[in-house]
Design a protein around this motif. Structure first.
Motif, PDB file in Angstrom:
ATOM      1  N   UNK A   5       8.678 -18.398 -25.834  1.00  0.00           N
ATOM      2  CA  UNK A   5       7.228 -18.543 -25.772  1.00  0.00           C
ATOM      3  C   UNK A   5       6.851 -19.783 -24.967  1.00  0.00           C
ATOM      4  N   UNK A   6       7.596 -20.872 -25.171  1.00  0.00           N
ATOM      5  CA  UNK A   6       7.353 -22.079 -24.392  1.00  0.00           C
ATOM      6  C   UNK A   6       7.584 -21.813 -22.906  1.00  0.00           C
ATOM      7  N   UNK A   7       8.615 -21.032 -22.620  1.00  0.00           N
ATOM      8  CA  UNK A   7       8.892 -20.707 -21.226  1.00  0.00           C
ATOM      9  C   UNK A   7       7.753 -19.899 -20.617  1.00  0.00           C
ATOM     10  N   UNK A   8       7.223 -18.970 -21.382  1.00  0.00           N
ATOM     11  CA  UNK A   8       6.138 -18.128 -20.864  1.00  0.00           C
ATOM     12  C   UNK A   8       4.957 -18.987 -20.410  1.00  0.00           C
ATOM     13  N   UNK A   9       4.531 -19.921 -21.255  1.00  0.00           N
ATOM     14  CA  UNK A   9       3.371 -20.739 -20.912  1.00  0.00           C
ATOM     15  C   UNK A   9       3.699 -21.745 -19.806  1.00  0.00           C
ATOM     16  N   UNK A  10       4.940 -22.252 -19.768  1.00  0.00           N
ATOM     17  CA  UNK A  10       5.343 -23.147 -18.679  1.00  0.00           C
ATOM     18  C   UNK A  10       5.359 -22.390 -17.362  1.00  0.00           C
ATOM     19  N   UNK A  11       5.824 -21.158 -17.387  1.00  0.00           N
ATOM     20  CA  UNK A  11       5.858 -20.332 -16.183  1.00  0.00           C
ATOM     21  C   UNK A  11       4.442 -19.975 -15.727  1.00  0.00           C
ATOM     22  N   UNK A  12       3.554 -19.709 -16.682  1.00  0.00           N
ATOM     23  CA  UNK A  12       2.151 -19.438 -16.355  1.00  0.00           C
ATOM     24  C   UNK A  12       1.533 -20.629 -15.629  1.00  0.00           C
TER      25      UNK A  12
END
Length: 274
Positions: A5-12
């Motif tokens: 989930x952290x990766x998703x928002x960092x990628x966004x």
């Protein structure tokens, strides 16, 4: 708290900043362009940090060896080295050969391309995984992470080696010899009462001068076959000491005429003199 989930928002965040940069005319608003570039740098660094934690969680025993880092000059071993490697790969792929000869850059471009393509694949796979099953890492996810980790390490070693002279195995061994000499010097100083454990535990600033001074005496008299051995040529010594080869010979000759009591007095004085 889930890493995917952290990766998703960092990628966004990275995707959003890139879109803003692409939609901006840098010539019309150079100040805003620089602001966005800085945001991109920070967001990419955060993305890589999360990705590093994911790899430690997902493929801890399959990580590519980073033993080559001991060959790098100490000034390169900084926290943002990974982000610098990513920026370097992007520059190479764009045909900008920063800090290197064009021929070296041309040879590195295929590795830069493979690395960036692998990163894009990792981003795609992890985004999909974070939206479907954010609590697991199936085999296809593990496979792309292993490939990215390997390509990143290979590019990092090749890129740094093209810019600076990395340490040879002999130089690394000499450096380890110096570490051993300093450890043995501290142990001997504690045994003889020159230093106390409280000084070491308390990071007494004077130790920054005391230990190297005592190490020179130990290296010349107590452990003459170690890194300060003057039986070697200057070229065979560590670069830390080789410029002072002739001076070390004079110091050794002076030390040899001292009695045990005089040597003890000298070492004690070196522990207090500033």
């Amino acid at each position: 708290p889930r890493l995917l989930s952290q990766f998703f928002f960092a990628d966004e965040r990275v995707t959003r900043v890139v879109a803003e940069i692409n939609g901006l005319d840098a010539e019309l608003d150079p100040q805003q362009y620089l602001v966005l570039l800085n945001q991109l740098h920070l967001s990419q660094a955060h993305l890589l940090a999360v990705l590093e934690r994911i790899m430690e969680e997902c493929i801890p025993t399959q990580r590519h060896s980073r033993d080559y880092l001991v060959k790098f000059p100490e000034e390169l071993l900084v926290d943002n080295l990974g982000n610098h490697m990513l920026f370097a790969a992007e520059c190479l792929l764009a045909g900008t050969f920063v800090e290197m000869e064009e021929s070296d850059g041309a040879q590195l471009r295929p590795k830069a391309r493979n690395l960036l393509c692998s990163l894009e694949l990792v981003r795609t796979v992890l985004r999909e995984q974070s939206l479907s099953q954010p609590n697991s890492y199936p085999e296809p996810v593990r496979a792309v992470l292993i490939q990215f980790d390997r390509l990143f390490a290979e590019f990092e070693l090749s890129y740094v080696s093209s810019l600076v002279a990395v340490k040879s195995p002999d130089e690394i061994y000499r450096q380890q010899e110096i570490i051993v000499l300093f450890c043995e010097t501290v142990e001997r100083a504690l045994h003889l009462g020159y230093l106390t454990q409280e000084m070491i535990d308390g990071y007494e600033p004077l130790l920054m001068f005391t230990i190297p001074r005592l190490a020179i005496i130990s290296g010349l008299l107590i452990y003459p076959e170690g890194p300060l051995s003057l039986e070697r040529s200057p070229e065979e010594m560590s670069r830390v000491f080789s410029p002072f080869y002739n001076l070390l010979k004079k110091i050794r000759d002076l030390l040899r005429v001292l009695s045990a009591e005089e040597l003890c007095l000298l070492e004690r004085s070196l522990c207090t003199a500033e």
